[in-house]
Design an enzyme around this catalytic site. Sequence first.
Site, PDB file in Angstrom:
ATOM      1  N   LYS C 112       1.127   1.920  -1.505  1.00 10.11           N
ATOM      2  CA  LYS C 112       1.452   2.145  -0.094  1.00 10.11           C
ATOM      3  C   LYS C 112       2.538   3.182   0.073  1.00 10.11           C
ATOM      4  O   LYS C 112       2.522   3.970   1.020  1.00 10.11           O
ATOM      5  CB  LYS C 112       1.901   0.830   0.530  1.00 10.11           C
ATOM      6  CG  LYS C 112       0.755  -0.116   0.757  1.00 10.11           C
ATOM      7  CD  LYS C 112       1.219  -1.348   1.472  1.00 10.11           C
ATOM      8  CE  LYS C 112       0.268  -2.491   1.177  1.00 10.11           C
ATOM      9  NZ  LYS C 112       0.754  -3.757   1.722  1.00 10.11           N
ATOM     10  N   HIS C 231      -2.013 -13.201   8.012  1.00 10.38           N
ATOM     11  CA  HIS C 231      -2.194 -11.759   7.802  1.00 10.38           C
ATOM     12  C   HIS C 231      -3.568 -11.388   7.277  1.00 10.38           C
ATOM     13  O   HIS C 231      -3.756 -10.320   6.709  1.00 10.38           O
ATOM     14  CB  HIS C 231      -1.110 -11.206   6.867  1.00 10.38           C
ATOM     15  CG  HIS C 231       0.263 -11.439   7.389  1.00 10.38           C
ATOM     16  ND1 HIS C 231       0.811 -10.663   8.387  1.00 10.38           N
ATOM     17  CD2 HIS C 231       1.198 -12.378   7.105  1.00 10.38           C
ATOM     18  CE1 HIS C 231       2.023 -11.104   8.674  1.00 10.38           C
ATOM     19  NE2 HIS C 231       2.275 -12.149   7.916  1.00 10.38           N
ATOM     20  N   ARG C 290     -12.037   1.908  -0.105  1.00  9.82           N
ATOM     21  CA  ARG C 290     -13.278   1.189  -0.435  1.00  9.82           C
ATOM     22  C   ARG C 290     -13.979   0.830   0.865  1.00  9.82           C
ATOM     23  O   ARG C 290     -13.450   1.061   1.955  1.00  9.82           O
ATOM     24  CB  ARG C 290     -12.928  -0.072  -1.195  1.00  9.82           C
ATOM     25  CG  ARG C 290     -11.781  -0.829  -0.473  1.00  9.82           C
ATOM     26  CD  ARG C 290     -11.818  -2.289  -0.582  1.00  9.82           C
ATOM     27  NE  ARG C 290     -10.597  -2.888  -0.079  1.00  9.82           N
ATOM     28  CZ  ARG C 290     -10.467  -3.443   1.119  1.00  9.82           C
ATOM     29  NH1 ARG C 290     -11.475  -3.458   1.973  1.00  9.82           N
ATOM     30  NH2 ARG C 290      -9.306  -3.992   1.493  1.00  9.82           N
TER      31      ARG C 290
END
Lengths: 171, 171, 497, 497
Positions: C112, C231, C290
């Site tokens: 990230k 989440h 993906r």
Amino acid sequence: MKLRVEVDGEEYLLDLNRQGSEATYQLRGVSNESGQASGLASVVETQAGVYSVLLGNRSFEVRIANGREPAEVWAGQHRYLISQADARDSAGKRKGAAAVGPQEIRAQMPGKVIGILVAPGQHVEAGQGLIIVEAMKMQNEMRSPKDGVVSKIKAVAGATVAQGEVLMTVE
Amino acid sequence: MKLRVEVDGEEYLLDLNRQGSEATYQLRGVSNESGQASGLASVVETQAGVYSVLLGNRSFEVRIANGREPAEVWAGQHRYLISQADARDSAGKRKGAAAVGPQEIRAQMPGKVIGILVAPGQHVEAGQGLIIVEAMKMQNEMRSPKDGVVSKIKAVAGATVAQGEVLMTVE
Amino acid sequence: MLVANRGEIAVRVIRALREMNVASVAIFSEADRRALHVQMADEAVPVGPAASSESYLSIPRILHAAKITAAEAIHPGYGFLSENAEFASACERAHIKFIGPSSQTIEQMGSKTAARRVAIAAGAPVVPGTQQGIRDYDEARRTAAGIGYPVLLKAAAGGGGKGMRRVDRESELESAMRGASSEAERAFGSGEVYLEKLVDRPRHIEIQVLGDEHGHLIHLGERECSIQRRHQKVVEESPSPLVSERPELRHRIGEAAVRIARAANYTNAGTLEFLADQPGNFYFLEMNTRLQVEHPVTEWVTGLDLVQWQIRIAAGERLTLAQSDIAWRGSALECRVYAEDPLNNFFPSPGVIAQYTEPAGPGVRVDGGAYAGWTVPIEYDPLLAKLTVWADSRGAAIERMRRALAEFHVSGITTNLGLFARLLEDESFRAGNLHTGLLDEFMRTFAERSATSDDHDEAAVAAVLAAVSAGQKKIDGPTANGSANRWRSEARQGLFR
Amino acid sequence: MLVANRGEIAVRVIRALREMNVASVAIFSEADRRALHVQMADEAVPVGPAASSESYLSIPRILHAAKITAAEAIHPGYGFLSENAEFASACERAHIKFIGPSSQTIEQMGSKTAARRVAIAAGAPVVPGTQQGIRDYDEARRTAAGIGYPVLLKAAAGGGGKGMRRVDRESELESAMRGASSEAERAFGSGEVYLEKLVDRPRHIEIQVLGDEHGHLIHLGERECSIQRRHQKVVEESPSPLVSERPELRHRIGEAAVRIARAANYTNAGTLEFLADQPGNFYFLEMNTRLQVEHPVTEWVTGLDLVQWQIRIAAGERLTLAQSDIAWRGSALECRVYAEDPLNNFFPSPGVIAQYTEPAGPGVRVDGGAYAGWTVPIEYDPLLAKLTVWADSRGAAIERMRRALAEFHVSGITTNLGLFARLLEDESFRAGNLHTGLLDEFMRTFAERSATSDDHDEAAVAAVLAAVSAGQKKIDGPTANGSANRWRSEARQGLFR
């Protein structure tokens, strides 16, 4: 060709004999036999009557529709009608013999007899129309499987018949 | 309220007693009883465990998932957990009595014990964490249903447990 | 082609392959011999024991399976090895085509912090916060103070909510950091975490991109995935209601996404996740290199088959669509049907499925991986099926979804189907006023609202049938003296379906 | 709302009602207590014995069912009373809204000869032939000579191939006329027949129209339904491959359809059937004043829900779509799955369905009315389900349909699923060179092409499993002297699935 088939933990050994487009199988339990198989199939029953088959890596499903004789069995996209017989009575009942001897004409589906086209004692030719059965508003003419003589007529015009019911006999 | 229920040709008479949000039913065969029913339900089993119900004109499906006790039964969009009892032993087993007497703490699902938070003989309060079971990478802390004393601990940290297995007892 | 995954996504890829007349090879662990994807594939190869680490995550075993079946390509699905650069690289070395971007791109965009640097360099907005993993508590404390609370701790190496912690004040920071780091370590093998500004009532909006290996890359619009538990997304849709209100947003976020993806030399299908606030400001979060779980909603509205395009692009075909060819029609919704108990903190509910009936009819699509009689294994993600619907408006899609949910019947295990039925009646949801905390808020009142049904007639008939089915097939009539063979049936209504 | 029909179309309408939050009332005959539409409706009312004439065709019984359930409207589906002007009129008198055009319009357009006059007056092309029923053989002989052979005899009062005869020469005319007339008499209560020019290798192309009750009427493009057996459609698609070749045709045929429908003051959903020849000339045939079986293909490509629009229009809503709002996307195909035996002249095959699995996944829609364990009744049309698919091109739709057909499994009864699987491999079909005789031509070689599969391994495993399943759960190992407990299994492969 020999094939080892494992069905939910039980092992079977299958001898396969090809005879033109038809095939004959011999099946034995192989719990105490040495392996002679050319291939191994693993089978699990995933739902009632539905089997997942791995033949080597090849995957396909076998579905057994019901216990009728012959059994309707699907393997992948193909339908097979499978009848079982003891090895002892295997001779003489081949397909080619089908039109020899008295032939019973049976209703293919439930319906109503709307026309009888022949009379008892009448000579008929193979393919000649014998009787008309109506179902779902459609008419189905049943034909003679052989040259012969109409020996018995059980069906009555206007009567309702069940699937498989004998309508007449041609000898 | 009385209801006449016909299940695949058999008739039953049902007495329904509402008690707040709970309801109690009494069921009798009514083959030779005069009709006292306020409504008639017609039921046919369309597939194994699936029933088509017509209650008057109202149509809904009832599905019975399995024969476990209590049975998981779906009517339309609602799930019911239904347990049966003989009329003779109907008293005293009400919901309110649930936390009286020794309480067995059972695994809600198969999993692995990853932590035991109390020791045998320890006093615990209702709602206090007792044991942690992990399944599908998620941890579930099981809590005490009552104030009491931990009497037995059957679970072992690190062990795999089956659904419904007794992990410990609180008295 | 080998499909290096299981469950519904393996089934989805196998269907695409069948439509392209490409033979499919499934892999399965010992826990999955009876899984649907094994039955549906042309070939199936066992790859090890139930534990993912020894089967679906085992690079050598999967490559071996590809070798013995002479597979020319591998589709990784989502999860498992789909974002594993090492796996992509091992495929490249073995001359097996990995359906996805290059291992370098996965490596770069998989972190990230690295992805964030790419985004900043490409001129895309990002959430204020650290650009790399935090070294220690002191650095975290200083950074958080600079950004201002509330802040969010996140794992640098993974997604899906693992290793994520909201921190509202400094006193909570230290323990949250420890928790996040150890969770990240367990989940991704790296405990690296970073810090960012927490956007209030944020919306999760993501852009689907598709790029070929000849330098052409476009976006296919947005999906909104603000309905999340722990989440994890559970309801997704396209278009986003926010974009429907502000149509220029699709172009603006889409452009930002395309800039980032181009900067990363991205090929094949990928998704760029953004946070948006209610006024429509948006910030790049991360990229998923993906196919996304929720790709069907994009397929519904654009009319494109993303999996088929993935395969064609991997085969070297040109993406024959210009950005201006992409049109969006109507509205699509997805509900992820999980074997889990919403009233028990969404705890998984594996076990034997007693009954399983999928919905059908107009505008309904089910991507399933389950069937009646199948045992949902304890070892994997408990996603049973994705139910997606399409209609010409969001309102009609919601009504269609409610209809489809009512037709979807699963018993024997607990699912979240009943939760969706209620959520779709929620006013905020229906009005499109979404944010990532909406489901948590909804859950606070869900149990009470779900508790009662006063349909005693229905319950009564259910009780009778339970008794009849339990073997009391014939109940005697009253005897001569008037006493009947009685029994009592008690029905406690379940809190929800 | 009451749904005056059964089977898949009743299920389809009930689904639409559920999505509109309108309560549904099913009706059922004694043969249909276990039918799916009864289970899916909110209410269900018995309307009489199995014979349609005493149940689904009984106007008083259906109106009574509407009365006791306080239904405000009746959806007639297709078939049964859907094109019965008397029924529509009885509904009007009972102040129950009939979902369809007015009884006057049904009456006018229900007669092919009257509809033809309307079409001619509206300036639409029609097939050369008589404009009214033929009085006697002499008139028929003179007319046929004037038009030139081959000619077609058709029932004035009905459709679906009943009372239809091709006549190639005068010597066949008299007996064909007798046959057509008596068939028409039996089927429709009127023996009136008429004569028209037979177009060589004609294509059946029809236009869907939709009109509100405020004078606004549009068309939704064409469907091609050239794949027929016994003059009954079995495969339908939109767009027509002919129209894809000549895009101006949609506009031209659509315009003609709209002119005719407007001239008839048509409201609600209706279909105008045309014959087209290979160069693209087209002739109006007849109008179906109801929802068509094959409406899903139009729903796929236009994105409109025809049943919901029918209901909204009947409720007095305005059709808010202009002709220019209608856009067509991609390609949709339908296969009608019948319980019938293609190798026995498509003779119906009712009975108990042993296993029934519908396909799912991307771009697949099933409108079904059957389930495992259900007995297909002998009394009604043996349509089990409509399988429709959509993809972005006709070629992709064909591949998708093949994939879906392979997932569709029905056993216990014979279906035409296997026929479709083969037909979709036919070169003429794939090239889009359709005509109404294509299926007959295909059938001539179908049996031979279907006869063989040399997959002995597959057959062998099937045989083992049949034996195991038949109770030979455990087969003993060889005994000491080496003779085994043997049995022989003979497999005759079915000609097709």
